[in-house]
Design a protein around this motif. Structure first.
Motif, PDB file in Angstrom:
ATOM      1  N   ALA A  35       0.930  -1.176  -0.025  1.00  0.00           N
ATOM      2  CA  ALA A  35       0.070  -0.131   0.107  1.00  0.00           C
ATOM      3  C   ALA A  35       0.667   1.287  -0.064  1.00  0.00           C
ATOM      4  N   ALA A  36       1.974   1.196   0.747  1.00  0.00           N
ATOM      5  CA  ALA A  36       2.904   2.320   0.734  1.00  0.00           C
ATOM      6  C   ALA A  36       3.544   2.406  -0.667  1.00  0.00           C
ATOM      7  N   PHE A  37       3.928   1.535  -1.089  1.00  0.00           N
ATOM      8  CA  PHE A  37       4.572   1.583  -2.555  1.00  0.00           C
ATOM      9  C   PHE A  37       3.648   2.120  -3.674  1.00  0.00           C
ATOM     10  N   THR A  38       2.392   1.702  -3.625  1.00  0.00           N
ATOM     11  CA  THR A  38       1.451   1.730  -4.465  1.00  0.00           C
ATOM     12  C   THR A  38       1.102   3.345  -4.337  1.00  0.00           C
ATOM     13  N   SER A  39       0.813   3.902  -2.953  1.00  0.00           N
ATOM     14  CA  SER A  39       0.932   5.166  -2.932  1.00  0.00           C
ATOM     15  C   SER A  39       2.092   6.401  -3.511  1.00  0.00           C
ATOM     16  N   ALA A  40       3.184   5.602  -3.052  1.00  0.00           N
ATOM     17  CA  ALA A  40       4.244   6.637  -3.636  1.00  0.00           C
ATOM     18  C   ALA A  40       4.474   6.522  -5.014  1.00  0.00           C
ATOM     19  N   TYR A  41       3.980   5.325  -5.541  1.00  0.00           N
ATOM     20  CA  TYR A  41       3.994   5.228  -7.182  1.00  0.00           C
ATOM     21  C   TYR A  41       3.002   6.497  -7.814  1.00  0.00           C
ATOM     22  N   GLU A  47       4.104  14.067 -10.226  1.00  0.00           N
ATOM     23  CA  GLU A  47       5.167  14.898 -10.105  1.00  0.00           C
ATOM     24  C   GLU A  47       5.640  15.401 -11.428  1.00  0.00           C
ATOM     25  N   GLY A  48       5.214  14.276 -12.506  1.00  0.00           N
ATOM     26  CA  GLY A  48       5.647  14.486 -13.841  1.00  0.00           C
ATOM     27  C   GLY A  48       6.906  13.611 -13.858  1.00  0.00           C
ATOM     28  N   ASN A  49       7.450  13.988 -15.421  1.00  0.00           N
ATOM     29  CA  ASN A  49       8.865  13.360 -15.634  1.00  0.00           C
ATOM     30  C   ASN A  49       8.739  11.878 -15.606  1.00  0.00           C
ATOM     31  N   TRP A  50       7.415  11.356 -16.404  1.00  0.00           N
ATOM     32  CA  TRP A  50       7.022   9.769 -16.320  1.00  0.00           C
ATOM     33  C   TRP A  50       7.149   9.391 -17.485  1.00  0.00           C
ATOM     34  N   VAL A  51       8.032   8.195 -17.775  1.00  0.00           N
ATOM     35  CA  VAL A  51       7.876   7.704 -19.116  1.00  0.00           C
ATOM     36  C   VAL A  51       6.819   6.489 -19.217  1.00  0.00           C
ATOM     37  N   GLU A  52       6.099   6.640 -20.148  1.00  0.00           N
ATOM     38  CA  GLU A  52       4.999   5.668 -20.509  1.00  0.00           C
ATOM     39  C   GLU A  52       5.301   4.400 -21.140  1.00  0.00           C
ATOM     40  N   PHE A  53       5.037   3.147 -21.052  1.00  0.00           N
ATOM     41  CA  PHE A  53       5.517   1.899 -21.576  1.00  0.00           C
ATOM     42  C   PHE A  53       4.455   0.906 -21.139  1.00  0.00           C
ATOM     43  N   ASN A  54       4.540  -0.108 -22.167  1.00  0.00           N
ATOM     44  CA  ASN A  54       3.627  -1.264 -21.975  1.00  0.00           C
ATOM     45  C   ASN A  54       4.209  -2.408 -21.072  1.00  0.00           C
ATOM     46  N   LEU A  55       3.519  -2.900 -20.304  1.00  0.00           N
ATOM     47  CA  LEU A  55       4.326  -4.014 -19.728  1.00  0.00           C
ATOM     48  C   LEU A  55       4.589  -5.044 -20.502  1.00  0.00           C
ATOM     49  N   VAL A 129       8.271  -0.735 -11.611  1.00  0.00           N
ATOM     50  CA  VAL A 129       7.555  -1.880 -11.942  1.00  0.00           C
ATOM     51  C   VAL A 129       8.741  -2.974 -11.561  1.00  0.00           C
ATOM     52  N   TYR A 130      10.107  -2.700 -11.543  1.00  0.00           N
ATOM     53  CA  TYR A 130      10.957  -3.475 -10.878  1.00  0.00           C
ATOM     54  C   TYR A 130      11.042  -3.890  -9.499  1.00  0.00           C
ATOM     55  N   VAL A 131      10.595  -2.944  -8.851  1.00  0.00           N
ATOM     56  CA  VAL A 131      10.696  -2.880  -7.288  1.00  0.00           C
ATOM     57  C   VAL A 131       9.144  -3.634  -6.947  1.00  0.00           C
ATOM     58  N   PHE A 132       7.945  -3.493  -7.729  1.00  0.00           N
ATOM     59  CA  PHE A 132       6.661  -4.101  -7.605  1.00  0.00           C
ATOM     60  C   PHE A 132       6.815  -5.778  -7.877  1.00  0.00           C
ATOM     61  N   SER A 133       7.431  -5.940  -8.949  1.00  0.00           N
ATOM     62  CA  SER A 133       7.624  -7.401  -9.273  1.00  0.00           C
ATOM     63  C   SER A 133       8.649  -8.021  -8.600  1.00  0.00           C
ATOM     64  N   GLY A 134       9.654  -7.441  -8.023  1.00  0.00           N
ATOM     65  CA  GLY A 134      10.930  -7.976  -7.401  1.00  0.00           C
ATOM     66  C   GLY A 134      10.384  -8.276  -5.863  1.00  0.00           C
ATOM     67  N   TYR A 183      -3.427  -7.575  -8.037  1.00  0.00           N
ATOM     68  CA  TYR A 183      -3.621  -6.365  -7.799  1.00  0.00           C
ATOM     69  C   TYR A 183      -2.490  -5.441  -8.169  1.00  0.00           C
ATOM     70  N   LEU A 184      -1.475  -5.918  -8.166  1.00  0.00           N
ATOM     71  CA  LEU A 184      -0.350  -5.039  -8.661  1.00  0.00           C
ATOM     72  C   LEU A 184      -0.212  -4.984 -10.105  1.00  0.00           C
ATOM     73  N   PHE A 185      -0.593  -6.134 -10.873  1.00  0.00           N
ATOM     74  CA  PHE A 185      -0.743  -6.075 -12.016  1.00  0.00           C
ATOM     75  C   PHE A 185      -1.653  -5.325 -12.855  1.00  0.00           C
ATOM     76  N   LEU A 186      -2.939  -5.334 -12.235  1.00  0.00           N
ATOM     77  CA  LEU A 186      -3.880  -4.364 -12.821  1.00  0.00           C
ATOM     78  C   LEU A 186      -3.699  -3.065 -12.358  1.00  0.00           C
ATOM     79  N   PHE A 187      -3.161  -2.785 -11.222  1.00  0.00           N
ATOM     80  CA  PHE A 187      -2.465  -1.393 -10.892  1.00  0.00           C
ATOM     81  C   PHE A 187      -1.725  -0.659 -11.722  1.00  0.00           C
TER      82      PHE A 187
END
Length: 192
Positions: A35-41, A47-55, A129-134, A183-187
């Motif tokens: 929950a803390a990590f998804t909130s931080a995400y 804040e911006g400077n966010w690169v979009e990419f497909n999983l 993505v690396y942190v969540f999946s790792g 949950y993480l995947f859908l998030f």
């Protein structure tokens, strides 16, 4: 009017198995962490400077593998309740193999991320993505250890219709890990 036995039962405090209680405390701590990590995400993305990419495509397939492992884990619990020892061992073994397959697919999913020039260091969108999946992978490894312990107990006939605590703990934890990944995947799909 209540009988004397019913009055005694009503006054007897109910207790929770300490192993089950410990498992639930562990699950709550994992929920708090993610929950803390998804909130931080979400905060960092705003804040911006966010690169979009497909999983990576493998994340889709690995999600299916993990859902299949939940089905085999449920089959193990049903087999234990019916004292079907061969089915219990087979179902736990299948769950274990599917868990390993999930981890291998996640690793190759990371390789796909690298091929897309998404690295752990760099833009925070990739790092998350690396942190969540790792982190999920690390917890899944602990789930595999729990599965191995249950498998050994199943071979020793310590899991049966009258001794279900161990398989219930194993099943609950495994289903939790599966639900956490979904949950993480859908998030990530919704917010990436």
């Amino acid at each position: 009017m209540k009988t004397e036995q019913e009055l005694l039962e009503a006054q007897t405090p109910r207790s929770v198995n300490p192993k089950i209680f410990t498992m639930w405390l562990f699950i709550v701590s994992i929920v708090m962490l993610f929950a803390a990590f998804t909130s931080a995400y979400l905060v960092r993305k705003a804040e911006g400077n966010w690169v979009e990419f497909n999983l990576p495509d493998l994340f889709y397939y690995s999600t299916g593998v993990l859902i299949a492992s939940s089905i085999s884990m449920h089959a193990a619990l049903i087999a234990a309740k019916k004292d079907q020892f061969n089915a219990l061992r087979l179902s736990i073994s299948i769950t274990f193999v599917l868990g390993l397959l999930f981890l291998v697919m996640q690793y190759y999913g990371w390789s796909q991320l690298v091929e897309m020039n998404v690295y752990f260091v760099g833009n925070p969108s990739g790092s998350f993505v690396y942190v969540f999946s790792g982190l999920h992978g690390l917890h899944l490894i602990s789930g595999l250890v729990v599965l191995l312990v249950a498998l050994v107990a199943a071979f020793r006939l310590k899991i049966n219709a009258k001794a279900l605590t161990q398989i219930k703990i194993c099943s609950t934890y495994w289903h939790f890990l599966d639900a956490l990944w979904v949950y993480l995947f859908l998030f990530l799909l919704i917010n990436n």
